[in-house]
Design a protein around this motif. Sequence first.
Motif, PDB file in Angstrom:
ATOM      1  N   UNK A  82       3.712  -9.288   1.728  1.00 53.58           N
ATOM      2  CA  UNK A  82       2.869  -8.574   0.769  1.00 53.58           C
ATOM      3  C   UNK A  82       1.391  -8.712   1.108  1.00 53.58           C
ATOM      4  N   UNK A  83       1.044  -9.700   1.944  1.00 55.86           N
ATOM      5  CA  UNK A  83      -0.350  -9.854   2.367  1.00 55.86           C
ATOM      6  C   UNK A  83      -0.776  -8.867   3.431  1.00 55.86           C
ATOM      7  N   UNK A  84       0.157  -8.081   3.927  1.00 59.78           N
ATOM      8  CA  UNK A  84      -0.120  -7.072   4.952  1.00 59.78           C
ATOM      9  C   UNK A  84      -0.374  -5.743   4.251  1.00 59.78           C
ATOM     10  N   UNK A 129       3.465   4.267  -1.924  1.00 58.21           N
ATOM     11  CA  UNK A 129       3.520   4.021  -0.483  1.00 58.21           C
ATOM     12  C   UNK A 129       2.525   2.914  -0.183  1.00 58.21           C
ATOM     13  N   UNK A 130       3.032   1.697  -0.022  1.00 56.62           N
ATOM     14  CA  UNK A 130       2.157   0.548   0.147  1.00 56.62           C
ATOM     15  C   UNK A 130       1.864   0.251   1.613  1.00 56.62           C
ATOM     16  N   UNK A 131       2.707   0.756   2.523  1.00 62.55           N
ATOM     17  CA  UNK A 131       2.461   0.768   3.956  1.00 62.55           C
ATOM     18  C   UNK A 131       2.892   2.123   4.473  1.00 62.55           C
ATOM     19  N   UNK A 132       2.297   2.584   5.555  1.00 63.28           N
ATOM     20  CA  UNK A 132       2.837   3.772   6.190  1.00 63.28           C
ATOM     21  C   UNK A 132       4.268   3.457   6.624  1.00 63.28           C
ATOM     22  N   UNK A 192       3.053 -15.040   8.684  1.00 67.15           N
ATOM     23  CA  UNK A 192       1.655 -14.755   9.039  1.00 67.15           C
ATOM     24  C   UNK A 192       0.707 -14.823   7.838  1.00 67.15           C
ATOM     25  N   UNK A 193       1.215 -14.520   6.643  1.00 63.93           N
ATOM     26  CA  UNK A 193       0.353 -14.437   5.469  1.00 63.93           C
ATOM     27  C   UNK A 193       0.828 -15.429   4.412  1.00 63.93           C
ATOM     28  N   UNK A 222      -2.060  -0.086   7.874  1.00 62.39           N
ATOM     29  CA  UNK A 222      -0.865  -0.809   8.338  1.00 62.39           C
ATOM     30  C   UNK A 222       0.389   0.041   8.185  1.00 62.39           C
ATOM     31  N   UNK A 223       1.329  -0.156   9.077  1.00 59.67           N
ATOM     32  CA  UNK A 223       2.566   0.616   9.016  1.00 59.67           C
ATOM     33  C   UNK A 223       3.732  -0.186   9.559  1.00 59.67           C
TER      34      UNK A 223
END
Length: 338
Positions: free
Chosen positions: A89-91, A205-208, A83-84, A61-62
């Motif tokens: 944070x669910x992504x 880095x939790x998402x790109x 959505x979550x 995911x990014x």
Amino acid sequence: MQLPYVYRVTKYDPADRDAHGYYTGSEDTVSDHGEVEASYLQAVAAFARDAGVDHLAVREPQVPSFVYFGMEPPVDGFGLDGLFPAGPAGFYDGAEVSLEIGLQLVCVMLRDNGAWCRLEAEGAFAVHVGWDQYLYISSSRPCEEASAHTRELGLFPERLRTSPYAFEAEGEEQEQVTQRPGDDDFWAELHRAVADGSAGILEETYLEGASRWHRLDRDTVDTVRARLAPRARLAAWPPLSPDIDAVLKALPTEGLVEGVWQDNDGHIHSAIADETAFPELTARMRSARAAALLSAYAGESVPLFTAVMPDNDGVLRARWRTEPTPSDRDWALRHPGR
């Protein structure tokens, strides 16, 4: 694993392509947010049914970082709001979602809201969105009924050998260096580095395109570990400098830098800026307790060592990688075959 049946699904009639395959017709390259968009989502649902899939995993995911190239401006929350159950944070990489939520994520990508990912059911199905309303679907089955239904919707499914957006490991060097996991050995080394003063902050880095920074001391390392996002990429850096004047004097006249600073409440902040935003960055860092400037260009600022968090069972399933440091290469030599 490359699935055997790959389809490009678009609203672009193949009859309107030139000899090089470029579309020359009049269809717009952005979503209509209406009937055509709904047809795309129905097509994805049809292919998923043919593949026997009702749940998908979020992969790689990014979100946009400093530079954003989408055709439409990103919206608040990058389209993820609501959505979550746990919020944005669910992504995260590996998050399991229902097909319904997966279709909503496809809609977010069709609209260029900012968030992007691959959606997969391992060994059975994959879907992702490219530029200009190009949708790519892969399946372990031929999906003839879904293809026929897609044509009835007014879209054009075309067989391909592979999707141009299928995941590929990046770079020959990364192919050769084993990715270090964020396992107990990594955290023991980080404890030692914090104790001897060589490490002081951790980049998560939790998402790109999205990172968090954590201040480290002997009492906080384990607390930080417990708060990390699943499959996050990690980079350990030296402590921030308390000499703010010296840090700011090192600001270049131009280029792209990341400023990292600790405020008087102990919180760590960061911002990426070019020369047009240097005055604002300087103003924000001037009152900091400690700070650092890092080059945003690859290879110019190198962390002490890096890792990617494994799953709870200890298996490293994340496919994205960190840029190996000299310490990471030494670790790989000591752990051949891992």
